[in-house]
Design an enzyme around this catalytic site. Structure first.
Site, PDB file in Angstrom:
ATOM      1  N   ASP A 187       0.881  -1.363  -0.043  1.00  0.00           N
ATOM      2  CA  ASP A 187       0.065  -0.121   0.038  1.00  0.00           C
ATOM      3  C   ASP A 187       0.995   1.149  -0.187  1.00  0.00           C
ATOM      4  O   ASP A 187       1.729   1.259   1.078  1.00  0.00           O
ATOM      5  CB  ASP A 187      -0.795  -0.137   1.307  1.00  0.00           C
ATOM      6  CG  ASP A 187      -2.156  -1.040   1.183  1.00  0.00           C
ATOM      7  OD1 ASP A 187      -2.488  -1.544  -0.036  1.00  0.00           O
ATOM      8  OD2 ASP A 187      -2.094  -1.459   2.332  1.00  0.00           O
ATOM      9  N   ASP A 211     -13.503  -3.601  -1.533  1.00  0.00           N
ATOM     10  CA  ASP A 211     -13.415  -3.261  -0.073  1.00  0.00           C
ATOM     11  C   ASP A 211     -14.770  -3.345   0.368  1.00  0.00           C
ATOM     12  O   ASP A 211     -15.861  -2.462   0.037  1.00  0.00           O
ATOM     13  CB  ASP A 211     -12.722  -1.830   0.091  1.00  0.00           C
ATOM     14  CG  ASP A 211     -11.519  -1.595  -0.657  1.00  0.00           C
ATOM     15  OD1 ASP A 211     -10.721  -2.701  -0.604  1.00  0.00           O
ATOM     16  OD2 ASP A 211     -10.910  -0.478  -1.005  1.00  0.00           O
TER      17      ASP A 211
END
Length: 252
Positions: free
Chosen positions: A11, A130
């Site tokens: 990330d 998500d």
């Protein structure tokens, strides 16, 4: 049983690898190129690079960093974050990645999945989802790096993504993200049973048993993790040895 994959995730925010809990309280975890090299040496099966603020900041993925990572590793490499156009996908594939992950742009314009899979092949297109659990037992899809709730339900969105041409689902439990208390097996099972394409489990890995549970109990095709690898709690060879001992086929 097909060979299962272990996938570390980078990330990236402001050019650095970061990791938090439930998408918040981010901590620095190093340089993306050096992290990528380390995971290549550890025999990771693939690598995922997510520019986690690109959609929120309405900008393109940092292609220069993507190029440097691609030049440094020999394993398959997926890139996501802020991708909205076919031309951007082409540019990133030319920069050296093997697959593209789409999330917010696919929610806002589902036809992007269809156009991209027709142009580049479904094997190149990963639909990232998500999701956060709801009181009624369903899971709500979020966009913009987990910042905006949508009206999409995760299982149904996965099914639609497959019909549009996605070749793989990257499924992240926002409730479990960074908590290291195990993957959301019910969410993972529901999605895996609803689609025929591979599903990557994401969010919650804390020990070797969590990986085994995702494969054996929830039909995951791959497991993605970040915190446990970035901060040294686990090494990829350690996880793979454990899985092999459990009878789960992995590439050693």
């Amino acid at each position: 049983m097909l060979t299962k994959r272990i996938i570390p995730c980078l990330d990236v925010k402001d050019g650095r690898v970061v990791k938090g809990i439930q998408f918040l309280n981010l901590k620095d975890a190093g340089d993306p190129v050096e992290c990528a090299k380390g995971y290549d040496r550890q025999n990771a099966d693939e690598l995922v690079f997510l520019d986690i603020t690109a959609s929120h900041e309405k900008r393109k993925t940092m292609i220069s960093v993507v190029e440097k990572v691609a030049e440094s590793i020999y394993i398959p490499f997926t890139v996501g974050g802020g991708i909205q156009e076919i031309s951007e996908i082409r540019e990133l594939l030319k920069a050296g990645c093997d697959k593209i992950s789409v999330n917010t742009a696919a929610i806002e314009a589902p036809s992007l999945i269809q156009k991209a899979s027709r142009r580049f092949g479904s094997q190149c297109i990963v639909l990232a989802i998500d999701a956060r659990s709801e009181k009624n037992g369903s899971w709500r899809v979020y966009s913009h790096g987990g910042r905006k709730v949508t009206d999409l339900e995760a299982v149904e969105w996965a099914k639609k993504g497959e019909k549009l041409g996605a070749g793989e689902i990257l499924l992240t439990s926002m409730d479990r993200d960074g908590a290291q208390n195990g993957y959301d097996l019910e969410l993972l099972r529901r999605v895996s049973e609803s689609v025929r394409i591979p599903v990557i489990a994401s969010g919650g890995a804390g020990n070797c048993e969590h990986f085994a549970e995702a494969f054996l109990n929830a039909r995951a095709d791959a497991c993605l993790a970040a915190s446990v690898f970035h901060f040294g709690a686990l090494k990829i060879p350690e996880v793979k040895t454990y899985l092999r001992q459990k009878g789960i086929p992995v590439r050693l």
